[in-house]
Design an enzyme around this catalytic site. Structure first.
Site, mmCIF file in Angstrom:
data_model
loop_
_atom_site.group_PDB
_atom_site.id
_atom_site.type_symbol
_atom_site.label_atom_id
_atom_site.label_comp_id
_atom_site.label_asym_id
_atom_site.label_seq_id
_atom_site.Cartn_x
_atom_site.Cartn_y
_atom_site.Cartn_z
ATOM 1 N N ARG A 52 -26.774 -37.594 -43.761
ATOM 2 C CA ARG A 52 -25.737 -36.619 -43.418
ATOM 3 C C ARG A 52 -25.408 -35.784 -44.651
ATOM 4 O O ARG A 52 -25.182 -34.590 -44.584
ATOM 5 C CB ARG A 52 -24.479 -37.297 -42.870
ATOM 6 C CG ARG A 52 -23.488 -36.271 -42.367
ATOM 7 C CD ARG A 52 -22.077 -36.765 -41.984
ATOM 8 N NE ARG A 52 -21.994 -38.101 -41.511
ATOM 9 C CZ ARG A 52 -21.483 -39.103 -42.232
ATOM 10 N NH1 ARG A 52 -21.016 -38.891 -43.448
ATOM 11 N NH2 ARG A 52 -21.435 -40.310 -41.734
ATOM 12 N N TYR A 104 -17.402 -11.353 -33.469
ATOM 13 C CA TYR A 104 -18.261 -12.172 -32.615
ATOM 14 C C TYR A 104 -17.353 -13.039 -31.725
ATOM 15 O O TYR A 104 -16.387 -13.649 -32.218
ATOM 16 C CB TYR A 104 -19.150 -13.049 -33.498
ATOM 17 C CG TYR A 104 -19.939 -14.054 -32.720
ATOM 18 C CD1 TYR A 104 -20.971 -13.655 -31.889
ATOM 19 C CD2 TYR A 104 -19.642 -15.409 -32.789
ATOM 20 C CE1 TYR A 104 -21.687 -14.573 -31.146
ATOM 21 C CE2 TYR A 104 -20.357 -16.346 -32.055
ATOM 22 C CZ TYR A 104 -21.377 -15.918 -31.234
ATOM 23 O OH TYR A 104 -22.077 -16.830 -30.502
ATOM 24 N N ASP A 176 -19.246 -12.297 -42.934
ATOM 25 C CA ASP A 176 -20.246 -12.765 -41.973
ATOM 26 C C ASP A 176 -21.371 -11.738 -42.004
ATOM 27 O O ASP A 176 -21.232 -10.617 -41.512
ATOM 28 C CB ASP A 176 -19.612 -12.873 -40.579
ATOM 29 C CG ASP A 176 -20.604 -13.299 -39.504
ATOM 30 O OD1 ASP A 176 -21.824 -13.176 -39.731
ATOM 31 O OD2 ASP A 176 -20.164 -13.735 -38.419
ATOM 32 N N LYS A 201 -30.014 -16.298 -36.028
ATOM 33 C CA LYS A 201 -30.400 -14.916 -35.719
ATOM 34 C C LYS A 201 -31.572 -14.472 -36.602
ATOM 35 O O LYS A 201 -32.650 -15.011 -36.488
ATOM 36 C CB LYS A 201 -29.168 -14.027 -35.857
ATOM 37 C CG LYS A 201 -27.891 -14.607 -35.189
ATOM 38 C CD LYS A 201 -28.001 -14.778 -33.688
ATOM 39 C CE LYS A 201 -26.885 -15.619 -33.078
ATOM 40 N NZ LYS A 201 -25.526 -15.227 -33.413
HETATM 41 C C1 LIG Z 1 -24.231 -15.817 -33.369
HETATM 42 C C2 LIG Z 1 -23.177 -15.399 -34.323
HETATM 43 C C3 LIG Z 1 -22.270 -16.328 -34.846
HETATM 44 C C4 LIG Z 1 -22.266 -17.792 -34.434
HETATM 45 O O1 LIG Z 1 -23.412 -18.462 -34.805
HETATM 46 P P1 LIG Z 1 -24.098 -19.656 -33.957
HETATM 47 O O2 LIG Z 1 -25.311 -19.963 -34.742
HETATM 48 O O3 LIG Z 1 -24.389 -19.098 -32.591
HETATM 49 O O4 LIG Z 1 -23.115 -20.760 -33.876
HETATM 50 C C5 LIG Z 1 -21.348 -15.874 -35.774
HETATM 51 N N1 LIG Z 1 -21.299 -14.569 -36.148
HETATM 52 C C6 LIG Z 1 -22.148 -13.659 -35.641
HETATM 53 C C7 LIG Z 1 -22.048 -12.247 -36.097
HETATM 54 C C8 LIG Z 1 -23.107 -14.027 -34.713
HETATM 55 O O5 LIG Z 1 -23.936 -13.110 -34.210
#
Ligand SMILES: *Cc1c(COP(=O)(O)O)cnc(C)c1O
Length: 385
Positions: A52, A104, A176, A201
């Site tokens: 972990r 998001y 982000d 992504k």
């Molecule tokens: C998809 C996304 C998230 C969340 O991420 P996950 O991997 O789906 O938990 C956060 N911020 C943005 C801009 C996203 O596109």
């Protein structure tokens, strides 16, 4: 370990953090599929106690991601929202957060539906205007959370200006960076304290992994985030870490093509008779184009469109008519996706809030993939017809 920090982006993507396996010379980082590590005698081990906390495949990925964001430290999590959740766990009841009004959906849900009940207060403001931020700062303000480009209306927030304000008031500033990827934008260089990615992504890039990450240059913040990871246990597995390491090796090549295709498609859509509006930061008339040009290397493959026909029926018909684009949540993979934010990614945001930030029922979001652009344009042509 070889220092790749001064090398170009593509060289870092392929080599940083990755060493041939010392026991066999395997060029690819092995998948250390283990939960525990044998100790010679109690407390005497090779630096690994329980998986972990630490796993060599994950550590290679973390070193690689840190290099791509020009950061010193990186922690990976089992999803993007788990990474966001870890940042919120730095806070205490009574603390306040200033964030965007165009977030998001999952971030919004985590903030409002989970953390408000623990006594954290969130202010959702238009971060493109710096005055909106200072107006909400008080002694309890501990965090500024910015997403840029925003999702799905592609607003661009001036990271450097926001980070300067945050520093002045001793507030942690998180960017982000999911939509841009480290290829297009490096928030730590612009003064952000932490960069967050949904690795799911562009970094993963192949729609086969869910993962998140936090990168920082601040050792104390890193120690706290690592403590949270190990205490809360949202750690990613070694197989997923391997898949992301593999995906990242082509990040720079994929991003070049995402950007090229994005530009051609944005220009095609702009003159389309059935389209009211195209959101893409590469247009000179985009309200934040100058900031985009200043802080991004290129403009990416994320585009949102508003159809002239406002009816939900028509929007659904268009969304369901694609043959190359797939109708799906998520973004940043090699394949092109189309998404209806109002009912899909942003469904957890109340309709009134949603529409205030431009997420109307006739808006569709495109994640332009790396296919042949002629085929993508032909698909848009037939679906819009
Ligand atoms: C998809 C996304 C998230 C969340 O991420 P996950 O991997 O789906 O938990 C956060 N911020 C943005 C801009 C996203 O596109």
């Amino acid at each position: 370990m070889e220092d790749f920090s001064t090398k170009g982006f593509g060289t870092r993507a392929i080599h940083a953090g990755v060493e041939p396996d010392p026991s066999t010379g395997a060029i690819m980082t092995p998948i250390y599929q283990t939960s525990t590590y044998v100790q010679e005698s109690p407390g005497v081990n090779k630096g690994y106690g329980y998986a972990r906390g630490k796993n060599p495949t994950r550590e290679a990925l973390q070193a690689n991601l840190a290099a791509l964001e020009n950061g010193k430290y990186c922690v990976c999590f089992s999803s993007g929202v788990a990474a966001t959740d870890a940042v919120l766990k730095l806070l205490s009841p009574g603390d306040e957060v200033i964030t965007g009004d165009d977030l998001y959906g999952g971030t919004y849900r985590l903030f409002v539906n989970l953390y408000e009940k623990f006594g954290i207060k969130f202010h959702f403001v238009d971060l493109t205007n710096a005055d909106n931020v200072t107006a909400y700062i008080n002694a309890n303000t501990k965090l500024i959370w910015a997403e840029t480009p925003t999702n799905p209306t592609m607003k661009i927030i001036d990271i450097e200006a926001l980070a300067k304000t945050a520093k002045q008031y001793n507030i942690i500033m998180v960017a982000d960076n999911t939509f841009a990827s480290p290829y297009l934008q490096n928030p730590l260089n612009l003064g952000a304290d932490i960069v967050m990615h949904s690795v799911t992504k562009y970094l993963g890039g192949h729609s086969d992994v869910v993962m998140g990450t936090l990168i920082t240059n601040d050792e104390k913040l890193h120690q706290q985030l690592y403590f949270i990871l190990n205490s809360s246990g949202a750690n990613p597995g070694p197989m997923d870490s391997f898949l992301v390491l593999r995906g990242i090796k082509t990040l720079h090549l994929r991003m070049e093509r995402h950007c090229q295709n994005g530009r051609k498609i944005a220009e095609y859509l702009k003159n389309h008779p059935k389209i009211e509006k195209v959101y893409w930061p590469g247009f000179p008339e985009h309200p934040n184009h100058e900031i985009a040009k200043k802080q991004m290397r290129d403009f990416g493959g994320m585009i949102s469109i508003v159809l002239k026909d406002k009816s939900v029926e028509n929007t659904f018909r268009v969304a369901s008519s694609f043959k190359v684009f797939s109708l799906a949540e998520s973004l940043g993979g090699v394949e092109s996706l189309i998404n209806h934010p109002a009912t899909m990614t942003h469904a957890s945001i109340p309709k009134a809030e949603r529409e205030k930030s431009g997420v109307v029922d006739n808006l569709l979001r495109l994640s332009v993939g790396v296919e042949d652009v002629e085929d993508l344009i032909a698909d848009l042509e037939q679906a819009l017809a």
